[in-house]
Design a protein around this motif. Structure first.
Motif, short mmCIF file in Angstrom:
data_model
loop_
_atom_site.label_atom_id
_atom_site.label_comp_id
_atom_site.label_asym_id
_atom_site.label_seq_id
_atom_site.Cartn_x
_atom_site.Cartn_y
_atom_site.Cartn_z
N TRP A 103 49.36 71.86 47.33
CA TRP A 103 48.47 71.10 46.46
C TRP A 103 48.53 71.59 45.02
O TRP A 103 48.57 70.79 44.08
CB TRP A 103 47.04 71.18 46.98
CG TRP A 103 46.76 70.22 48.09
CD1 TRP A 103 46.93 70.41 49.43
CD2 TRP A 103 46.27 68.87 47.95
NE1 TRP A 103 46.57 69.30 50.14
CE2 TRP A 103 46.15 68.34 49.25
CE3 TRP A 103 45.89 68.10 46.86
CZ2 TRP A 103 45.69 67.04 49.48
CZ3 TRP A 103 45.42 66.80 47.09
CH2 TRP A 103 45.34 66.29 48.38
N VAL A 160 50.96 68.66 43.75
CA VAL A 160 50.01 67.56 43.60
C VAL A 160 49.25 67.67 42.28
O VAL A 160 49.20 66.72 41.50
CB VAL A 160 49.02 67.51 44.78
CG1 VAL A 160 48.02 66.38 44.57
CG2 VAL A 160 49.76 67.33 46.10
N LEU A 184 52.35 65.27 41.76
CA LEU A 184 52.28 63.90 42.27
C LEU A 184 51.18 63.10 41.58
O LEU A 184 51.39 61.94 41.21
CB LEU A 184 52.03 63.94 43.79
CG LEU A 184 51.85 62.59 44.49
CD1 LEU A 184 53.14 61.77 44.39
CD2 LEU A 184 51.45 62.78 45.95
#
Length: 303
Positions: free
Chosen positions: A124, A128, A135
């Motif tokens: 994460w 992310v 992301l």
């Protein structure tokens, strides 16, 4: 009719009782006693302890970072619990239907629980929330939200909520399986009778499913509480060097008190205060357990 052999019963019960006494009961009693003493190291002998009554508890509640840690797990328990339970219940109801692929989707949703918290947190943080190539940044930028794409998701003020989302992502599957176990025990005759009476899907959910899953709902709430008070790894991952008001949990602060701050030149330890934190967390779980059993009461409809 054969009479029970007490010697055989005691033989089989003895290992479990001994393990319970040594692994659970003795540490619990020792930690509770330690919380009322000034203790530097957790390995100090009892003769080195100095009684100070409730001083450890008073000291904790006068420390701002500890009170903030309680606020953090309170927010984690309430907001995270609401989201996790809602999604887990939706997935559980959906994946108990008769259609192809239910086993695959169950496994896919549960998969994050198999991955270690360290690996999941690293994913994460790096893939992310990264503000350069993460992301979230890439998706927002591609949709034309360049300003939002440049937000520092792990910066001050945002770190708690991004940590909460990442943590809850991996917890949905666990609680989903508990809900599924309860839903699958409901006799199909009740759904068929409700369908014959003209109840739509929503009414069948509230009139049949909800009353029958009170037991597993209580279990899910208690388990979520246990996981919340034991929240530790994610706080360390999102604030790896020093304790942060955004991510600190009682377990993170207890770790620093018992083992010393990693960034300090000289470790200052206070195992007595650390033990007091453990007692407070235990009391929180007990209170939630009894409150949950009082509010979500068992009735005749449960299987």
């Amino acid at each position: 009719m054969l009479k029970p052999n007490r010697a055989v019963i005691l033989t089989f019960l003895a290992p479990a009782v001994i393990c319970y006494l040594l692994v659970f009961l003795y540490p619990t009693l020792r930690t509770t006693a330690m919380s009322f003493f000034a203790v530097e190291s957790v390995s100090d002998s009892v003769s080195a302890w100095s009684f100070n009554g409730f001083a450890n508890y008073v000291k904790l509640f006068e420390t701002s970072i500890y009170t903030q840690s309680l606020i953090n797990i309170g927010r984690l328990w309430f907001f995270g619990g609401m989201g996790v339970m809602l999604l887990a219940l939706i997935f559980a109801v959906t994946l108990t239907g008769d259609f192809k692929g239910t086993k695959f989707f169950r496994a896919a949703i549960y998969l994050p629980n198999v991955v270690s918290a360290v690996a999941m947190g690293t994913m994460w943080l790096n893939y992310v929330y990264n503000s350069d190539y993460g992301l979230l940044t890439s998706v927002l930028t591609s949709l034309g939200f360049q300003t939002h794409g440049q937000i520092l998701w792990t910066g001050p003020g945002m770190r708690f909520w991004t940590m909460l989302v990442a943590y809850c992502f991996g917890m949905v599957g666990y609680h989903m399986l508990i809900f599924i176990s309860g839903i699958e025990q409901i006799p199909k005759d009740y759904y068929e009778a409700a369908l014959i009476e003209g109840a739509n899907m929503l009414r069948r959910f509230f009139l049949v499913t909800v009353p029958f899953i009170k037991g597993v709902t209580r279990t899910n709430i208690v388990m979520w509480t246990v996981f919340t008070v034991g929240f530790f790894v994610w706080g360390q991952l999102f604030s790896p060097v020093n304790l942060s008001y955004d991510t600190v949990a009682p377990m993170n602060y207890m770790y620093q008190l018992v083992f010393g701050a990693s960034s300090a030149a000289t470790a200052v330890r206070d195992s007595g205060a650390g033990a007091a934190i453990g007692v407070i967390l235990m009391v929180i779980v007990i209170i939630v357990f009894f409150a949950t059993n009082f509010i979500v009461r068992k009735d005749e409809t449960e299987v």
